[in-house]
Motif scaffolding. Structure first.
Motif, PDB file in Angstrom:
ATOM      1  N   PHE A  19      -3.196  -0.324   9.508  1.00  7.48           N
ATOM      2  CA  PHE A  19      -3.566  -0.622   8.125  1.00  7.48           C
ATOM      3  C   PHE A  19      -3.297   0.577   7.225  1.00  7.48           C
ATOM      4  CE2 PHE A  19      -6.823  -0.776   4.750  1.00  7.48           C
ATOM      5  CZ  PHE A  19      -6.439  -1.963   4.127  1.00  7.48           C
ATOM      6  N   ILE A  20      -3.615   1.764   7.712  1.00 12.88           N
ATOM      7  CA  ILE A  20      -3.359   2.985   6.934  1.00 12.88           C
ATOM      8  C   ILE A  20      -1.862   3.172   6.730  1.00 12.88           C
ATOM      9  CG2 ILE A  20      -3.556   5.494   6.960  1.00 12.88           C
ATOM     10  CD1 ILE A  20      -6.216   5.179   8.420  1.00 12.88           C
ATOM     11  N   ILE A  21      -1.070   2.888   7.771  1.00 13.51           N
ATOM     12  CA  ILE A  21       0.385   3.020   7.648  1.00 13.51           C
ATOM     13  C   ILE A  21       0.932   2.063   6.588  1.00 13.51           C
ATOM     14  CG2 ILE A  21       2.552   2.660   8.879  1.00 13.51           C
ATOM     15  CD1 ILE A  21       1.158   3.643  11.435  1.00 13.51           C
ATOM     16  N   ILE A  22       0.381   0.822   6.554  1.00 10.76           N
ATOM     17  CA  ILE A  22       0.839  -0.153   5.567  1.00 10.76           C
ATOM     18  C   ILE A  22       0.509   0.320   4.155  1.00 10.76           C
ATOM     19  CG2 ILE A  22       0.454  -2.496   4.697  1.00 10.76           C
ATOM     20  CD1 ILE A  22       0.045  -3.376   7.601  1.00 10.76           C
ATOM     21  N   LEU A  23      -0.724   0.846   3.966  1.00 13.70           N
ATOM     22  CA  LEU A  23      -1.114   1.348   2.649  1.00 13.70           C
ATOM     23  C   LEU A  23      -0.241   2.517   2.227  1.00 13.70           C
ATOM     24  CD1 LEU A  23      -5.039   1.248   2.783  1.00 13.70           C
ATOM     25  CD2 LEU A  23      -3.487  -0.289   1.554  1.00 13.70           C
ATOM     26  N   ARG A  24       0.083   3.396   3.168  1.00 14.01           N
ATOM     27  CA  ARG A  24       0.919   4.560   2.858  1.00 14.01           C
ATOM     28  C   ARG A  24       2.319   4.117   2.426  1.00 14.01           C
ATOM     29  NH1 ARG A  24       1.091   8.722   7.597  1.00 14.01           N
ATOM     30  NH2 ARG A  24      -1.140   8.729   7.062  1.00 14.01           N
ATOM     31  N   ASN A  25       2.851   3.106   3.115  1.00  9.51           N
ATOM     32  CA  ASN A  25       4.184   2.604   2.747  1.00  9.51           C
ATOM     33  C   ASN A  25       4.192   1.981   1.341  1.00  9.51           C
ATOM     34  OD1 ASN A  25       5.211   3.415   5.239  1.00  9.51           O
ATOM     35  ND2 ASN A  25       4.827   1.415   6.199  1.00  9.51           N
ATOM     36  N   TRP A  26       3.115   1.233   1.049  1.00  9.54           N
ATOM     37  CA  TRP A  26       3.025   0.648  -0.296  1.00  9.54           C
ATOM     38  C   TRP A  26       2.899   1.728  -1.368  1.00  9.54           C
ATOM     39  CZ3 TRP A  26       4.198  -3.769  -2.365  1.00  9.54           C
ATOM     40  CH2 TRP A  26       4.256  -4.927  -1.590  1.00  9.54           C
ATOM     41  N   TRP A  27       2.139   2.754  -1.065  1.00  8.72           N
ATOM     42  CA  TRP A  27       1.970   3.853  -2.029  1.00  8.72           C
ATOM     43  C   TRP A  27       3.299   4.546  -2.295  1.00  8.72           C
ATOM     44  CZ3 TRP A  27      -0.913   5.643  -5.699  1.00  8.72           C
ATOM     45  CH2 TRP A  27      -0.787   6.972  -6.105  1.00  8.72           C
ATOM     46  N   LYS A  28       4.061   4.788  -1.232  1.00  7.77           N
ATOM     47  CA  LYS A  28       5.370   5.418  -1.409  1.00  7.77           C
ATOM     48  C   LYS A  28       6.295   4.540  -2.253  1.00  7.77           C
ATOM     49  CE  LYS A  28       5.349   8.075   2.928  1.00  7.77           C
ATOM     50  NZ  LYS A  28       6.020   8.276   4.241  1.00  7.77           N
ATOM     51  N   TYR A  29       6.176   3.213  -2.023  1.00 10.88           N
ATOM     52  CA  TYR A  29       7.027   2.296  -2.800  1.00 10.88           C
ATOM     53  C   TYR A  29       6.650   2.327  -4.290  1.00 10.88           C
ATOM     54  CZ  TYR A  29       9.000  -2.065  -4.536  1.00 10.88           C
ATOM     55  OH  TYR A  29       9.680  -2.989  -5.270  1.00 10.88           O
ATOM     56  N   LEU A  30       5.338   2.325  -4.558  1.00  9.70           N
ATOM     57  CA  LEU A  30       4.899   2.347  -5.954  1.00  9.70           C
ATOM     58  C   LEU A  30       5.266   3.662  -6.632  1.00  9.70           C
ATOM     59  CD1 LEU A  30       1.372   0.658  -5.639  1.00  9.70           C
ATOM     60  CD2 LEU A  30       3.483  -0.361  -6.526  1.00  9.70           C
ATOM     61  N   VAL A  31       5.146   4.767  -5.909  1.00 12.31           N
ATOM     62  CA  VAL A  31       5.506   6.072  -6.480  1.00 12.31           C
ATOM     63  C   VAL A  31       6.992   6.111  -6.796  1.00 12.31           C
ATOM     64  CG1 VAL A  31       5.688   8.536  -5.973  1.00 12.31           C
ATOM     65  CG2 VAL A  31       3.587   7.296  -5.402  1.00 12.31           C
ATOM     66  N   SER A  32       7.769   5.491  -5.939  1.00 13.12           N
ATOM     67  CA  SER A  32       9.217   5.500  -6.178  1.00 13.12           C
ATOM     68  C   SER A  32       9.586   4.661  -7.413  1.00 13.12           C
ATOM     69  CB  SER A  32       9.963   4.962  -4.953  1.00 13.12           C
ATOM     70  OG  SER A  32       9.631   3.601  -4.719  1.00 13.12           O
TER      71      SER A  32
END
Length: 273
Positions: A19-32
């Motif tokens: 779950f943490i990995i999924i949130l981290r991936n979404w955060w990276k996508y939003l930052v990009s």
């Protein structure tokens, strides 16, 4: 033989790590995509502020009143029928135009709306008609042809002396108000409480129009009801005058007959009559 790849059931619970990995991936996508998100937010804010500044508020006036329930009984109807044979009009216990939903259509009729538009109001210490106020806040003159641009509706003007252009304008005002500004309906179908709603871009117009319209219809109601009483009074007045004339004539004739007698009292009775 190659080992079969294990297929994970999507319904299985994921672990906290996944779950943490999924949130981290979404955060990276939003930052990009921060430039796109920021730009969209700024544009949305600008559009909202611009719309709120350009969109003029709509003012709504609401006035409720109870309609009189005037239903006649059998004895009253019989009395009205008997009185009508002698020339009196008791109305038969019927409200006529004010029965049922008729009053709803009456309040939206052209006659009532035009009388309301031609009523006098005071705005900023100056007398004017509701029609002139309607023209002013809707800025109608700028779209009119030059030959009618200076037409105005003077307070207390004689309606019968209006020009064809004034009649046409009043008809256009009526159609627009019925379509866009005025709503008349019952609060509850089982009750006799009527609600008059007026919405416009001018708060004074909404307020005055709702109040004056109800007053105009009320005056029409009173005039309609009292007209029958006035008619009956005029009949009684004529009959009273007729009886009085006959009585005075009879007294004078009797006095004259007495005075003709030579043995009568020297004080002439006709003078007493």
């Amino acid at each position: 033989m190659a080992a079969k790849e294990e297929i994970k059931n999507p319904d299985e619970d994921i672990s906290i790590k996944e779950f943490i990995i999924i949130l981290r991936n979404w955060w990276k996508y939003l930052v990009s995509k921060w430039v796109i998100i920021l730009t969209a937010g700024i544009l949305g804010g600008i559009i909202g502020i611009t719309y709120s500044l350009l969109k003029k508020p709509v003012y709504k006036a609401e006035l409720n009143f109870a309609l009189e329930d005037d239903k006649g009984g059998g004895s009253l109807s019989a009395a009205a029928g008997l009185a009508s044979q002698f020339g009196f009009d008791l109305g038969g216990g019927s409200s006529g135009a004010f029965e049922g939903d008729n009053v709803l259509e009456l309040m939206k009729s052209r006659s009532m709306v035009e009388k309301t538009l031609l009523s006098t109001i005071i705005v900023d210490g100056k007398k004017q008609t509701l029609a002139n106020l309607y023209i002013s806040f809707n800025r109608l003159r700028k779209d009119w042809k030059p030959e009618i641009r200076n037409i105005t509706f003077v307070p207390l003007a004689d309606r019968s002396k209006f020009s064809l252009q004034q009649d046409s304008l009043l008809r256009e005002f009526y159609n627009s108000i019925i379509k866009n500004n005025l709503s008349v309906d019952k609060v509850n179908k089982k009750l006799s409480i009527i609600s008059v709603d007026v919405s416009s871009k001018n708060e004074l117009f909404s307020k005055f129009f709702a109040e004056i319209l109800v007053n105009v219809v009320s005056r029409f109601y009173i005039e309609t009801k009292t007209k029958k009483a006035s008619y009956n009074v005029s009949i009684l007045q004529r009959q009273t005058d007729s009886v009085r004339a006959e009585l005075n004539g009879a007294i004078s004739n009797v006095a004259s007959s007495i005075d003709i007698n030579p043995n009568a009292n020297p004080n002439r009775q006709i003078l007493r009559a």
